[in-house]
Design a protein around this motif. Sequence first.
Motif, PDB file in Angstrom:
ATOM      1  N   GLU A   1       8.451  25.654  98.488  1.00 27.51           N
ATOM      2  CA  GLU A   1       8.759  26.608  97.812  1.00 27.51           C
ATOM      3  C   GLU A   1       7.489  27.239  97.895  1.00 27.51           C
ATOM      4  O   GLU A   1       7.165  29.019  97.830  1.00 27.51           O
ATOM      5  CB  GLU A   1       9.698  27.090  96.374  1.00 27.51           C
ATOM      6  N   PHE A   2       6.452  26.897  97.297  1.00 26.14           N
ATOM      7  CA  PHE A   2       5.426  28.176  96.930  1.00 26.14           C
ATOM      8  C   PHE A   2       3.698  26.955  97.584  1.00 26.14           C
ATOM      9  O   PHE A   2       3.641  28.239  98.230  1.00 26.14           O
ATOM     10  CB  PHE A   2       4.963  26.773  95.074  1.00 26.14           C
ATOM     11  N   LEU A   3       4.466  26.537  98.743  1.00 26.54           N
ATOM     12  CA  LEU A   3       3.507  26.345  99.556  1.00 26.54           C
ATOM     13  C   LEU A   3       4.148  27.579 100.344  1.00 26.54           C
ATOM     14  O   LEU A   3       2.936  28.515 101.778  1.00 26.54           O
ATOM     15  CB  LEU A   3       3.395  24.989 100.846  1.00 26.54           C
ATOM     16  N   TRP A   4       5.203  27.864 100.893  1.00 24.89           N
ATOM     17  CA  TRP A   4       5.918  28.765 101.835  1.00 24.89           C
ATOM     18  C   TRP A   4       5.248  30.175 100.821  1.00 24.89           C
ATOM     19  O   TRP A   4       4.875  31.149 101.579  1.00 24.89           O
ATOM     20  CB  TRP A   4       6.960  28.721 101.695  1.00 24.89           C
ATOM     21  N   ARG A   5       4.706  30.961  99.530  1.00 26.30           N
ATOM     22  CA  ARG A   5       5.009  31.509  98.524  1.00 26.30           C
ATOM     23  C   ARG A   5       3.319  31.722  99.606  1.00 26.30           C
ATOM     24  O   ARG A   5       2.607  32.816  99.788  1.00 26.30           O
ATOM     25  CB  ARG A   5       5.063  31.512  97.807  1.00 26.30           C
ATOM     26  N   ILE A   6       2.400  31.158  99.254  1.00 27.20           N
ATOM     27  CA  ILE A   6       0.631  30.778  99.483  1.00 27.20           C
ATOM     28  C   ILE A   6       0.632  31.734 100.797  1.00 27.20           C
ATOM     29  O   ILE A   6      -0.176  32.123 101.218  1.00 27.20           O
ATOM     30  CB  ILE A   6       0.247  29.756  99.009  1.00 27.20           C
ATOM     31  N   ILE A   7       1.664  30.676 101.509  1.00 31.07           N
ATOM     32  CA  ILE A   7       1.236  31.250 103.258  1.00 31.07           C
ATOM     33  C   ILE A   7       1.239  33.167 103.922  1.00 31.07           C
ATOM     34  O   ILE A   7       1.013  33.344 104.054  1.00 31.07           O
ATOM     35  CB  ILE A   7       2.136  30.312 104.437  1.00 31.07           C
ATOM     36  N   PHE A   8       2.931  33.732 103.002  1.00 31.20           N
ATOM     37  CA  PHE A   8       3.388  34.432 102.708  1.00 31.20           C
ATOM     38  C   PHE A   8       2.172  35.311 102.187  1.00 31.20           C
ATOM     39  O   PHE A   8       2.450  36.770 102.706  1.00 31.20           O
ATOM     40  CB  PHE A   8       4.585  34.453 101.888  1.00 31.20           C
ATOM     41  N   VAL A   9       2.160  35.389 100.983  1.00 29.71           N
ATOM     42  CA  VAL A   9       1.131  36.170 100.362  1.00 29.71           C
ATOM     43  C   VAL A   9      -0.375  36.300 101.856  1.00 29.71           C
ATOM     44  O   VAL A   9      -0.481  37.344 101.498  1.00 29.71           O
ATOM     45  CB  VAL A   9       0.605  36.102  99.558  1.00 29.71           C
ATOM     46  N   SER A  10      -0.866  34.961 101.738  1.00 23.35           N
ATOM     47  CA  SER A  10      -2.009  35.274 102.886  1.00 23.35           C
ATOM     48  C   SER A  10      -1.992  36.255 103.730  1.00 23.35           C
ATOM     49  O   SER A  10      -2.907  37.440 103.970  1.00 23.35           O
ATOM     50  CB  SER A  10      -2.043  34.255 102.979  1.00 23.35           C
ATOM     51  N   LEU A  11      -0.964  35.647 104.642  1.00 21.41           N
ATOM     52  CA  LEU A  11      -0.716  36.867 105.749  1.00 21.41           C
ATOM     53  C   LEU A  11      -0.335  38.423 105.205  1.00 21.41           C
ATOM     54  O   LEU A  11      -0.923  38.795 106.095  1.00 21.41           O
ATOM     55  CB  LEU A  11       1.389  36.698 106.192  1.00 21.41           C
ATOM     56  N   LEU A  12       0.552  38.543 104.511  1.00 24.67           N
ATOM     57  CA  LEU A  12       1.086  40.280 103.511  1.00 24.67           C
ATOM     58  C   LEU A  12      -0.831  40.608 103.515  1.00 24.67           C
ATOM     59  O   LEU A  12      -0.823  41.175 103.993  1.00 24.67           O
ATOM     60  CB  LEU A  12       1.838  39.573 102.093  1.00 24.67           C
ATOM     61  N   SER A  13      -1.174  40.004 102.880  1.00 26.42           N
ATOM     62  CA  SER A  13      -2.494  40.788 102.125  1.00 26.42           C
ATOM     63  C   SER A  13      -3.732  40.322 102.410  1.00 26.42           C
ATOM     64  O   SER A  13      -3.893  41.493 103.296  1.00 26.42           O
ATOM     65  CB  SER A  13      -2.891  39.895 100.690  1.00 26.42           C
TER      66      SER A  13
END
Length: 892
Positions: free
Chosen positions: A759-771
């Motif tokens: 879950e947290f790996l996904w969030r790191i990837i998600f926020v990295s792509l977003l920002s």
Amino acid sequence: MSTQWHTMKTEEVIQNLETDPEQGLSPETAGQRLQDYGPNRLPEGKKRGPLLRFLLQFHNVLIYLLLAAAVIAGAMGEWIETAVILAVVMVNVLVSFIQEGKAEKALEGIKNMLSLEARAIRGGKRQTLDAEELVPGDVVQLQSGDKIPADIRLLRVKNLRVEESALTGESTEVEKQTEPVDAQSVLGDRTNMGYSGTTVSYGEATGVIIATGEHAEIGRINQMIAEVEEKTTPLLRKIDRFGTLLSGAILVLAAGFFAFGYFARDYELEELFLAAISIVVAMIPEGLPAILTITLALGVQRMARRHAIIRRLPSVETLGAVSVICSDKTGTLTRNEMTVKEILTAEQDYAVGGSGYAPEGTITTAENDREISPTDNQALQQLLQCARACNNADIQQSQDGTWQLEGSPTEGALVALAGKADMHDFRPERINTIPFESEHKYMATLNQLDDSRVIFLKGAPEKILELCSQELAADGPRKLQRDRWLSRMEETAGRGHRVIACAIKSADSLEGIEHDSLGADFTLLGLTGIIDPPRDEVIDAIAEAKEAGIRVIMITGDHAITAHAIASQLGIDTEAEPVSGAELSQMSDDDLLEVVRSHSVFVRTNPEHKLQLVQALQKNGLLAGMTGDGVNDAPALKRADIGIAMGIKGTEVTKEAAEMVLTDDNFASIIHAVEEGRTIYDNIKKTITFLLPANGAEAMVIIAGMLLGMTLPISPVQILWVNMVSAVTLALALTVEPMEQAVMQRPPRGANEAILGPEFLWRIIFVSLLSGGLTLGAFSLVYRFGWAGGQLETARTIAVNTLVIAHTFYLLSVRRLHGSSLTRTILNNPISFMLMGALVLLQLGFTYLPFMQPLFGTAPIPAAAWGLIAAAGFGVFVIVETEKFLTRQLRR
């Protein structure tokens, strides 16, 4: 197999050791045995020199990450940041160096427990010898206050009582005798033995030495401590694994990008090298090790305020991960202060309030809880008089308001009982005394009461009943109902109480008393039930531990009935019967693994049993905490995932072997520390989940820019700036994040659970792509489409500010890992808003200060750009909160 001296008769012991109980060894024989067995001291262990110990402090993944960051910062010419990182390294190393070496100190602490001198018989002469000169076969004499100089088999005893808590963990004095005991007896049941390092509390004895130095029981414990392997904390294991994976990913990505650019895009080598270095710089979270250290250090301070002193910094979060806590009973779960809890007279049962030696509490009828006065019942009044007068102990109130005992714990409980009935000062003239002796199991005093004399008698109920023919009822003495009293004794003992009987007899014509002239015509006054009561706060703490998914196991040297009763009162699982140390010794490894899963009370244990239980729990995949206060606990404390020593009553050996010391010796403080440990781990996860998206976004911007044939949207020196200011401002806010709600309703983490799950790996990837996407879009808007002047410096400045502000809004979201940030709790960390304000000021300086512009390649940006940047940041917050909401719904 070692000789089992406790199973032999004294004649066999003398014969096997080739000695004489009256003459001792000859000087010549003693000299030869000293050469054969060596001095009576513990062997010196191998010690690492200060230089090697200092260098080994660098062998730590946190230090490696810091050094890598310093090297890269130096390669990029950032000497100020390099100096700061190296300073953090040296602080970490020096703190670890000062705290290191606990095993060596533990061994030194054991040596200090050994006796320095002893009285021995050599060649028929009594002499005082240096304890190091003693050998097997030496005959030694002991008296009250002596420290036993070696392991001895007792030959003659007179009222001998020995305090053996250093070996058994139980503070109750052990009455000694000389007859053989069962071969399977644990240390606490070997009543014909005396062990090195224990203390004679009463009486005198003669014994023959059967083991010295490393061959004695304390030497075995010394060896066990030395052999227990040092373990790595769960946090360091996870950080180590995380650091290895992250380093590998960074190198693979940088090398792959370098190869792609060289073979597929035909970039110049210099440009490719700069881009690869930029990727490495972008992806290494330089501030992470320092932030982790700060988080742990602040956790240490918070735990200290809650009575838990952490001796090793990485251990500060370990308690948050434990799934089982093994606890000693006496002094940790209980008060270690004997207390009378019930009184039984011929016609009435009473409950006694209060605990410990404070003479505070009420006496109430057991059937209806009605408070009564001792004068309401003649038997009760005379029982209390007997308890106070036939007693050699006393209690005194110290300056800090606590009550201190002088004398035997059992007698102290009876003095406190008398005090609760306002009879503390009942001290009639004592004419004669028969002191307590283990052979007779009672004490008697001849006292002058006004115009009459009486004999007060107290002691073991089975012995007192033999001397009684009557019992005292409301209308006076009547025939003793022996069977009824025996039944009541068994019921009281079955509740874990130590039973003491009191009796009285008129003695107007007597001038003195002796064993033979006491007679068997005493009047039984009643029974008292005495127990070391549980700490009130521990009951709530164990309930909270259960709610948090933490199992509590009691490991004690006490007897099964008492341990079972206390465990039941505390709320520890008692469905399975207690398992004894003797039973553990007979079990196979597989049986032991099963027993620690199904049983929660272990009694009459030896030091090796505690160590075996901890190892069995760990083999079952559980993270185990272990409490202790005696040297017998030290091996298990050292082996446990976190050893917890008692700060007040614990030995120095135990404290040095532990990672945590309780300043109040209270189990409840362990549960408070678990809360702090879980909060610290949450904050570490928040920090990683916060920092890595910034690094991911930077790497994504660089890679995407190169793949699209763009100039680097952010320069390496600007990447270092972003990482530095994020670490010293925003990430720092997470180190003081308060405990989340329901932190103690979550189950413990698995021993092998990754620090960041899917879950947290996904969030790191998600926020990295977003920002990262927003940053790249802002750069393209200016540099490719000419908005705001279209200059490279302006475009990079807007891109950096977009990344930083997006991450600032992301901080508000990451402060709640398991729930929505759109609640009032978002306001409970004002420091975070102060640091966010500080970051905005830093970014304004980064953008507009003239001396900063040439250093970082920045340029002033128009006011309209800030509106765009703020909108991007707010968009990150809304999108991430939406993602968290959808994730929670899917999980449900």
